[in-house]
Motif scaffolding. Sequence first.
Motif, PDB file in Angstrom:
ATOM      1  N   CYS A  66       0.840  -1.203   0.000  1.00 43.25           N
ATOM      2  CA  CYS A  66       0.000   0.000   0.000  1.00 43.25           C
ATOM      3  C   CYS A  66       0.873   1.250   0.000  1.00 43.25           C
ATOM      4  O   CYS A  66       1.894   1.297   0.684  1.00 43.25           O
ATOM      5  N   ALA A  68      -0.580   4.315   0.623  1.00 43.84           N
ATOM      6  CA  ALA A  68      -1.324   5.397   1.298  1.00 43.84           C
ATOM      7  C   ALA A  68      -0.641   5.861   2.590  1.00 43.84           C
ATOM      8  O   ALA A  68      -0.832   6.994   3.025  1.00 43.84           O
ATOM      9  N   LYS A  69       0.099   4.981   3.218  1.00 45.34           N
ATOM     10  CA  LYS A  69       0.901   5.317   4.398  1.00 45.34           C
ATOM     11  C   LYS A  69       0.119   5.977   5.552  1.00 45.34           C
ATOM     12  O   LYS A  69       0.584   6.963   6.134  1.00 45.34           O
ATOM     13  N   CYS A  70      -1.046   5.457   5.865  1.00 54.16           N
ATOM     14  CA  CYS A  70      -1.811   5.997   7.002  1.00 54.16           C
ATOM     15  C   CYS A  70      -1.016   5.711   8.280  1.00 54.16           C
ATOM     16  O   CYS A  70      -0.557   4.575   8.474  1.00 54.16           O
ATOM     17  N   TYR A  72      -1.885   5.260  11.270  1.00 52.29           N
ATOM     18  CA  TYR A  72      -2.504   4.365  12.254  1.00 52.29           C
ATOM     19  C   TYR A  72      -2.521   2.919  11.776  1.00 52.29           C
ATOM     20  O   TYR A  72      -3.080   2.049  12.425  1.00 52.29           O
ATOM     21  N   CYS A  73      -1.911   2.643  10.629  1.00 55.70           N
ATOM     22  CA  CYS A  73      -2.023   1.304  10.022  1.00 55.70           C
ATOM     23  C   CYS A  73      -0.827   0.425  10.397  1.00 55.70           C
ATOM     24  O   CYS A  73       0.327   0.818  10.243  1.00 55.70           O
ATOM     25  N   PHE A  75      -0.592  -2.691   9.111  1.00 54.61           N
ATOM     26  CA  PHE A  75      -0.691  -3.783   8.149  1.00 54.61           C
ATOM     27  C   PHE A  75       0.140  -3.559   6.888  1.00 54.61           C
ATOM     28  O   PHE A  75       0.719  -4.496   6.335  1.00 54.61           O
ATOM     29  N   TYR A  76       0.253  -2.323   6.446  1.00 54.92           N
ATOM     30  CA  TYR A  76       0.782  -2.113   5.100  1.00 54.92           C
ATOM     31  C   TYR A  76       2.298  -2.282   5.007  1.00 54.92           C
ATOM     32  O   TYR A  76       3.030  -2.103   5.974  1.00 54.92           O
ATOM     33  N   GLY A 111      -7.445  -5.058   0.990  1.00 57.21           N
ATOM     34  CA  GLY A 111      -6.010  -4.997   0.737  1.00 57.21           C
ATOM     35  C   GLY A 111      -5.519  -3.578   0.897  1.00 57.21           C
ATOM     36  O   GLY A 111      -6.021  -2.842   1.743  1.00 57.21           O
ATOM     37  N   GLY A 112      -4.541  -3.205   0.089  1.00 59.79           N
ATOM     38  CA  GLY A 112      -4.012  -1.844   0.173  1.00 59.79           C
ATOM     39  C   GLY A 112      -4.082  -1.172  -1.182  1.00 59.79           C
ATOM     40  O   GLY A 112      -4.631  -1.718  -2.136  1.00 59.79           O
ATOM     41  N   PHE A 113      -3.509   0.024  -1.262  1.00 54.92           N
ATOM     42  CA  PHE A 113      -3.425   0.729  -2.548  1.00 54.92           C
ATOM     43  C   PHE A 113      -2.163   0.205  -3.235  1.00 54.92           C
ATOM     44  O   PHE A 113      -1.081   0.784  -3.098  1.00 54.92           O
ATOM     45  N   LYS A 193      -5.307   9.452   1.590  1.00 57.88           N
ATOM     46  CA  LYS A 193      -6.449   8.529   1.522  1.00 57.88           C
ATOM     47  C   LYS A 193      -7.767   9.201   1.148  1.00 57.88           C
ATOM     48  O   LYS A 193      -8.825   8.751   1.523  1.00 57.88           O
TER      49      LYS A 193
HETATM   50  S1  SF4 Z   1      -3.822  -0.595   4.011  1.00 51.92           S
HETATM   51 FE1  SF4 Z   1      -5.526   0.847   4.289  1.00 51.92          FE
HETATM   52  S2  SF4 Z   1      -5.237   1.710   6.368  1.00 51.92           S
HETATM   53 FE2  SF4 Z   1      -3.287   0.695   5.736  1.00 51.92          FE
HETATM   54  S3  SF4 Z   1      -2.050   2.345   4.840  1.00 51.92           S
HETATM   55 FE3  SF4 Z   1      -3.174   1.373   3.176  1.00 51.92          FE
HETATM   56  S4  SF4 Z   1      -5.069   2.583   2.940  1.00 51.92           S
HETATM   57 FE4  SF4 Z   1      -4.168   3.103   4.938  1.00 51.92          FE
END
Ligand code: SF4
Length: 358
Positions: A66, A68-70, A72-73, A75-76, A111-113, A193
Amino acid sequence: MKASLIELEKKVEAGERISTDDARLLYLEAPDDMLKRMANVVRDRFHEPGCATYLLMRIVNYTNVCVAKCDYCSFYRLPNAPDGYVKSKEWIFEKIDELINVGGDLFGFNGGFNPKLKLDFYTDLFSSIREKYGDKIEFYALTIVELLYIARLSKLSLEDTLAELKKAGVRWITGGGAEILADSFRLRHSPLKYTVEEYYQTQRAIIEAGINTTATMVIGFDESLDERLEHLESLRNFQDDVDGKIFSFLCWTYKPYNNELGGKEIGPEEYLRHLALSRIYLDNIKHIRASVLTQNRNALKALAYGADDFDIPWEDEVTEMAGAVIEKDVEKVLEAARQEGFRTTYRHVARDLEISKR
Ligand code: SF4
């Protein structure tokens, strides 16, 4: 008890809509019992008292790549990270078969971006699933934010993207990726995002394409009460605009482990109060869903705070990596619901579609 609170309770009993200022006052000052009572007044307009529905589902995390690099995530992984992955169809089919074998029938793809996965990856995957399983299962194909990313990456309009997905058998795209729908929050934590406006534009396109959709919210980051209320207000207005097409509202809580933002988890009481407030405020959404995934047994208490539905999740790497521990003993979860005084019945999402067509 403050006169203004008593007036508010009468207002809800009379079937009147509360304002955002009323919601603020209720959240800050109403005792738990009062919030519960009011939430049940609204719940009873939609559902039989003492009855709740549930479903057994699995989140299928098909890629963790992903961009997007949020913050709070947990997972990515960025492209080219050694532990980034894209799962094969065979792997996905195995996950589906496993859940069918334990009695579940709903899958949420999340999933992710991932910049390598354009629309054809998704249409191929979803049409293969429909071909193999037909209507035996149902799936939430994507979240709103993934859909928007894929459309832009594939250089296609939302309308064309949705038409292709529909042809591939997609019937649901959920309101995931909402977290807190306030631009101030998104700018702080997930500037890549999409804005609140882009989020709702995409959801409108989904509805116009004749695909079903839901609403979500995640609380417990560092959002203010005003930001939470902004989310609820924009959602209620949007639901009015689209004539009640949003099927349900699911709220879960942030897990602060293994990510950049960190922080502390909110307590169960705060979740229950927020859920009751959501039931009272969102008077145009039929289903208020509780999150067993992040709240475990507390989610069953939420049934007494206005929720009418919950899912029993079999797996979700996104929240598990952030600290969620999944209860897989279905009977134990249902027993907890019974102890709260609720009779539960299984809800087949595919059947919901039949009902909504009538
Ligand atoms: S997987 Fe979803 S929450 Fe995690 S960084 Fe990517 S867009 Fe954000």
